[in-house]
Design a protein around this motif. Structure first.
Motif, PDB file in Angstrom:
ATOM      1  N   SER A   1      38.570  31.193  44.144  1.00  0.00           N
ATOM      2  CA  SER A   1      37.816  32.064  45.044  1.00  0.00           C
ATOM      3  C   SER A   1      37.553  33.384  44.337  1.00  0.00           C
ATOM      4  O   SER A   1      38.470  33.966  43.747  1.00  0.00           O
ATOM      5  CB  SER A   1      38.595  32.314  46.333  1.00  0.00           C
ATOM      6  N   ASN A   2      36.316  33.834  44.415  1.00  0.00           N
ATOM      7  CA  ASN A   2      35.914  35.040  43.700  1.00  0.00           C
ATOM      8  C   ASN A   2      35.411  36.115  44.656  1.00  0.00           C
ATOM      9  O   ASN A   2      34.767  35.816  45.659  1.00  0.00           O
ATOM     10  CB  ASN A   2      34.821  34.717  42.683  1.00  0.00           C
ATOM     11  N   TRP A   3      35.683  37.353  44.287  1.00  0.00           N
ATOM     12  CA  TRP A   3      35.228  38.512  45.040  1.00  0.00           C
ATOM     13  C   TRP A   3      34.645  39.553  44.070  1.00  0.00           C
ATOM     14  O   TRP A   3      34.888  39.495  42.874  1.00  0.00           O
ATOM     15  CB  TRP A   3      36.383  39.146  45.805  1.00  0.00           C
ATOM     16  N   ILE A   4      33.905  40.480  44.611  1.00  0.00           N
ATOM     17  CA  ILE A   4      33.346  41.653  43.915  1.00  0.00           C
ATOM     18  C   ILE A   4      32.260  41.226  42.927  1.00  0.00           C
ATOM     19  O   ILE A   4      32.514  40.937  41.760  1.00  0.00           O
ATOM     20  CB  ILE A   4      34.415  42.492  43.185  1.00  0.00           C
ATOM     21  N   PRO A   5      31.007  41.191  43.367  1.00  0.00           N
ATOM     22  CA  PRO A   5      29.927  40.740  42.488  1.00  0.00           C
ATOM     23  C   PRO A   5      29.516  41.776  41.454  1.00  0.00           C
ATOM     24  O   PRO A   5      29.737  42.973  41.623  1.00  0.00           O
ATOM     25  CB  PRO A   5      28.781  40.504  43.490  1.00  0.00           C
TER      26      PRO A   5
ATOM     27  N   ASN B   1      36.876  54.188  36.620  1.00  0.00           N
ATOM     28  CA  ASN B   1      37.541  53.502  37.729  1.00  0.00           C
ATOM     29  C   ASN B   1      37.121  52.046  37.719  1.00  0.00           C
ATOM     30  O   ASN B   1      36.082  51.676  38.284  1.00  0.00           O
ATOM     31  CB  ASN B   1      37.178  54.172  39.058  1.00  0.00           C
ATOM     32  N   PHE B   2      37.914  51.222  37.055  1.00  0.00           N
ATOM     33  CA  PHE B   2      37.564  49.819  36.915  1.00  0.00           C
ATOM     34  C   PHE B   2      37.812  49.074  38.227  1.00  0.00           C
ATOM     35  O   PHE B   2      38.406  49.608  39.161  1.00  0.00           O
ATOM     36  CB  PHE B   2      38.357  49.202  35.761  1.00  0.00           C
ATOM     37  N   TYR B   3      37.354  47.844  38.261  1.00  0.00           N
ATOM     38  CA  TYR B   3      37.342  47.075  39.510  1.00  0.00           C
ATOM     39  C   TYR B   3      38.733  46.564  39.863  1.00  0.00           C
ATOM     40  O   TYR B   3      39.570  46.290  38.999  1.00  0.00           O
ATOM     41  CB  TYR B   3      36.374  45.897  39.366  1.00  0.00           C
ATOM     42  N   ARG B   4      38.948  46.394  41.174  1.00  0.00           N
ATOM     43  CA  ARG B   4      40.227  45.850  41.626  1.00  0.00           C
ATOM     44  C   ARG B   4      40.088  45.328  43.050  1.00  0.00           C
ATOM     45  O   ARG B   4      39.145  45.672  43.773  1.00  0.00           O
ATOM     46  CB  ARG B   4      41.334  46.904  41.568  1.00  0.00           C
ATOM     47  N   PHE B   5      41.033  44.476  43.436  1.00  0.00           N
ATOM     48  CA  PHE B   5      41.136  44.065  44.822  1.00  0.00           C
ATOM     49  C   PHE B   5      41.492  45.286  45.673  1.00  0.00           C
ATOM     50  O   PHE B   5      42.166  46.209  45.214  1.00  0.00           O
ATOM     51  CB  PHE B   5      42.215  42.995  44.996  1.00  0.00           C
ATOM     52  N   ASP B   6      41.070  45.273  46.923  1.00  0.00           N
ATOM     53  CA  ASP B   6      41.287  46.402  47.819  1.00  0.00           C
ATOM     54  C   ASP B   6      42.626  46.256  48.537  1.00  0.00           C
ATOM     55  O   ASP B   6      42.863  45.246  49.214  1.00  0.00           O
ATOM     56  CB  ASP B   6      40.148  46.470  48.843  1.00  0.00           C
ATOM     57  N   ASP B   7      43.479  47.247  48.409  1.00  0.00           N
ATOM     58  CA  ASP B   7      44.784  47.219  49.070  1.00  0.00           C
ATOM     59  C   ASP B   7      44.657  47.161  50.586  1.00  0.00           C
ATOM     60  O   ASP B   7      45.592  46.727  51.280  1.00  0.00           O
ATOM     61  CB  ASP B   7      45.600  48.460  48.696  1.00  0.00           C
ATOM     62  N   ARG B   8      43.531  47.616  51.120  1.00  0.00           N
ATOM     63  CA  ARG B   8      43.366  47.668  52.571  1.00  0.00           C
ATOM     64  C   ARG B   8      42.878  46.352  53.163  1.00  0.00           C
ATOM     65  O   ARG B   8      42.829  46.211  54.392  1.00  0.00           O
ATOM     66  CB  ARG B   8      42.363  48.782  52.928  1.00  0.00           C
ATOM     67  N   ALA B   9      42.518  45.399  52.327  1.00  0.00           N
ATOM     68  CA  ALA B   9      41.959  44.134  52.803  1.00  0.00           C
ATOM     69  C   ALA B   9      43.003  43.022  52.756  1.00  0.00           C
ATOM     70  O   ALA B   9      43.990  43.094  52.007  1.00  0.00           O
ATOM     71  CB  ALA B   9      40.754  43.745  51.958  1.00  0.00           C
TER      72      ALA B   9
ATOM     73  N   GLY C   1      43.076  38.141  39.193  1.00  0.00           N
ATOM     74  CA  GLY C   1      42.644  39.137  38.222  1.00  0.00           C
ATOM     75  C   GLY C   1      41.193  38.959  37.834  1.00  0.00           C
ATOM     76  O   GLY C   1      40.483  38.081  38.347  1.00  0.00           O
ATOM     77  N   GLN C   2      40.752  39.791  36.903  1.00  0.00           N
ATOM     78  CA  GLN C   2      39.356  39.745  36.482  1.00  0.00           C
ATOM     79  C   GLN C   2      39.071  38.518  35.620  1.00  0.00           C
ATOM     80  O   GLN C   2      39.865  38.139  34.763  1.00  0.00           O
ATOM     81  CB  GLN C   2      38.988  41.013  35.706  1.00  0.00           C
ATOM     82  N   ARG C   3      37.910  37.893  35.869  1.00  0.00           N
ATOM     83  CA  ARG C   3      37.439  36.736  35.106  1.00  0.00           C
ATOM     84  C   ARG C   3      35.934  36.867  34.888  1.00  0.00           C
ATOM     85  O   ARG C   3      35.243  37.641  35.563  1.00  0.00           O
ATOM     86  CB  ARG C   3      37.697  35.425  35.853  1.00  0.00           C
ATOM     87  N   ASP C   4      35.426  36.083  33.944  1.00  0.00           N
ATOM     88  CA  ASP C   4      33.985  35.963  33.793  1.00  0.00           C
ATOM     89  C   ASP C   4      33.414  35.277  35.031  1.00  0.00           C
ATOM     90  O   ASP C   4      33.997  34.316  35.544  1.00  0.00           O
ATOM     91  CB  ASP C   4      33.666  35.116  32.551  1.00  0.00           C
TER      92      ASP C   4
ATOM     93  N   ALA D   1      46.116  40.292  36.685  1.00  0.00           N
ATOM     94  CA  ALA D   1      45.573  40.456  35.338  1.00  0.00           C
ATOM     95  C   ALA D   1      44.655  41.684  35.305  1.00  0.00           C
ATOM     96  O   ALA D   1      43.808  41.854  36.177  1.00  0.00           O
ATOM     97  CB  ALA D   1      44.800  39.215  34.923  1.00  0.00           C
ATOM     98  N   PRO D   2      44.807  42.537  34.310  1.00  0.00           N
ATOM     99  CA  PRO D   2      43.997  43.763  34.269  1.00  0.00           C
ATOM    100  C   PRO D   2      42.549  43.490  33.878  1.00  0.00           C
ATOM    101  O   PRO D   2      42.207  42.404  33.419  1.00  0.00           O
ATOM    102  CB  PRO D   2      44.700  44.592  33.190  1.00  0.00           C
ATOM    103  N   ASN D   3      41.715  44.497  34.057  1.00  0.00           N
ATOM    104  CA  ASN D   3      40.348  44.437  33.544  1.00  0.00           C
ATOM    105  C   ASN D   3      40.380  44.449  32.024  1.00  0.00           C
ATOM    106  O   ASN D   3      41.245  45.080  31.402  1.00  0.00           O
ATOM    107  CB  ASN D   3      39.545  45.625  34.048  1.00  0.00           C
TER     108      ASN D   3
END
Length: 477
Positions: free
Chosen positions: A59-63, A72-80, A190-193, A158-160
């Motif tokens: 499952s993927n998020w953040i297009p 400020n690199f991308y990350r999952f939202d702590d509030r979600a 984590g981040q993936r292609d 996994a980091p960016n």
């Protein structure tokens, strides 16, 4: 003055509540376009060649994550709250849910750097911004929560992929995010292609195919080079089947499950709000009733090209069980079929498209239908009894490859070409060889968990890719 202050506060709260309380794939709905960390881009479900007794869900998020998108690199939202949902009875209601909750910490708040040079491990103190998460397995009966058990806690994300100076051996660091799940299985976050490949530019320029009918290459992969944030979950079949047992074969009564992802956010309610009760009725009640669903995704391209603009946000906040009454007309009478006829004169059936409803929503009897009385629901139907193949075909079931879409969805399945051909009437013997001109991902997928390719580093990033022209691919027999 005090009353004025209260009025301003209420209006501000309402303004915040709208984008965060309603509203998947790549910017497919108006409100999730304003909320990328809550936007499910794609979901895949398949039986992996190296894990034949397990279900694998990506499952993927953040297009459209630009790998160079600092500081400020991308990350999952702590509030979600992020979910992978499983329906094993065919009623369009989750029977098993895996919830993912994230927590972010910044080690040195006096630095602008995401990470300092020389990160060598996923817990390295030089990795300045670190995320961790908890996985909770929820079981439901008739839509009511029966149990919730933490099956993984404090797992690293996994980091960016910032660049080779910052993380010299990115794959080694990212692979440390592969972790075990209690009760069997593994998980990665984590981040993936971005594994989806499609010519978005031609698709949304009114299906402006660049070469002929799009089956001879020549397309532009507009997602090439971009990243997403992935959750990859692999658990034994018995964890998701209706009877808690492994699947004996394709015809077994417990063989088929429906899979979708979703995102929930805290409910923001102002006392006296006229919409509060209405929103409450339309939203799924989760384990935490203070959260409301803002996004969901099952089959690819449904919300993008089947659901009309005025219904996209409603689609995201409703449940699969209600798809027939809320959105069935759009699948039965797809606008895209009419557009195809206007542009390409392909003789696509425009009304009473029960073939589309069966292929994607109810499931195919004896193949992907969960139960004989299954309701039409936008969930990705996967028959766990179908073994993986060593010779996959990107056209999946249309080409006789029974382990491919719409029986689940593998990473390499060319769902854009498949769905264009289905909407043109492939299942009604109108075998038009349509496509978008993009046949594969820009990076090869991995043969082992987590299967999705690592993201390109920010230092080395390039975006988009042209598919070279090739011999036309015919309509499948």
């Amino acid at each position: 003055m005090r009353r004025l202050f209260l009025l301003v506060a209420v209006l501000a709260a309402a303004a915040i509540a709208v984008p965060l309380s309603l509203g998947s794939s790549h910017r497919e709905a108006p409100l999730t376009a304003l909320d990328p960390t809550g936007d499910d881009t794609d979901v895949y479900a398949f039986t992996a060649n190296d894990a034949p007794g397990a279900i694998t869900v990506v499952s993927n998020w953040i297009p459209f994550e630009d790998p160079a998108g600092g500081p400020n690199f991308y990350r999952f939202d702590d509030r979600a709250h992020y979910y992978i949902n499983i329906d094993n009875t065919g009623d369009g209601v989750a029977d098993v849910r895996y919830q993912f909750k994230f927590k972010t910490k910044t080690l040195n708040k006096n630095s602008f750097l995401y990470a300092f040079p020389g990160v060598s491990s996923i817990r390295d103190s030089k990795l300045n911004v670190q995320q961790s998460y908890t996985v909770t397995r929820e079981k439901y009966k008739n839509g009511k929560l029966k149990s919730a058990k933490v099956v993984a806690d404090n797992l690293p994300v996994a980091p960016n992929n910032v660049g080779p100076k910052t993380i010299p051996n990115y794959d080694a660091v990212a692979n440390q995010a592969i972790q075990s799940v209690k009760g069997g299985g593994k998980v990665f976050a984590g981040q993936r292609d971005d594994p989806f490949f499609v010519d978005l530019g031609s698709t949304f320029d009114a299906i402006n195919l660049r070469m002929g009918t799009g089956n001879a290459g020549g397309g532009k992969d507009d997602l090439a080079g971009y990243g997403v944030h992935s959750i990859v979950l692999q658990v034994p079949e018995s964890k998701v089947t209706r009877d808690g047992k492994p699947v004996s074969g394709p015809a077994a009564s417990n063989a088929v499950v429906g899979v979708w992802s979703s995102t929930e956010r805290p409910r923001l309610q102002v006392n006296g709000s006229a919409n509060a009760a209405k929103k409450k009725r339309h939203s799924r009640r989760s384990q935490d009733e203070n959260f409301v669903q803002v996004s969901r995704l099952g089959n690819p391209l449904i919300n993008e090209v089947v659901i009309p603009l005025g219904q996209k946000d409603r689609f995201n906040r409703t449940q699969p069980k209600d798809d027939a009454k809320n959105f069935g007309q759009y699948a039965l009478n797809p606008e895209l079929a009419k557009l195809m006829n206007q542009l390409f004169h392909v003789n696509a059936p425009e009304t009473n498209r029960t073939d589309i409803v069966q292929a994607l929503l109810t499931g195919i009897p004896g193949k992907t239908m969960i139960s004989k009385d299954a309701v039409p629901a936008d969930t990705l139907k996967l028959n766990l009894g179908v073994p993986p193949t060593s010779t996959p075909n990107r056209f999946g079931v249309l080409a006789g490859d029974l382990a491919g879409f719409p029986d689940g969805r593998r990473l390499a399945d060319d769902v854009t070409d498949i769905e264009l051909r289905v909407i043109a009437g492939f299942l009604k013997d109108n075998k038009v060889p349509l496509g978008d001109g993009v046949d594969q991902n820009d990076k090869p997928f991995l043969s082992t968990f987590p299967y999705v390719a690592a993201p390109t580093s920010g230092f080395d990033s390039t975006l988009k890719r042209l598919e070279p022209p090739h011999e036309p691919t015919p309509a499948q027999p």
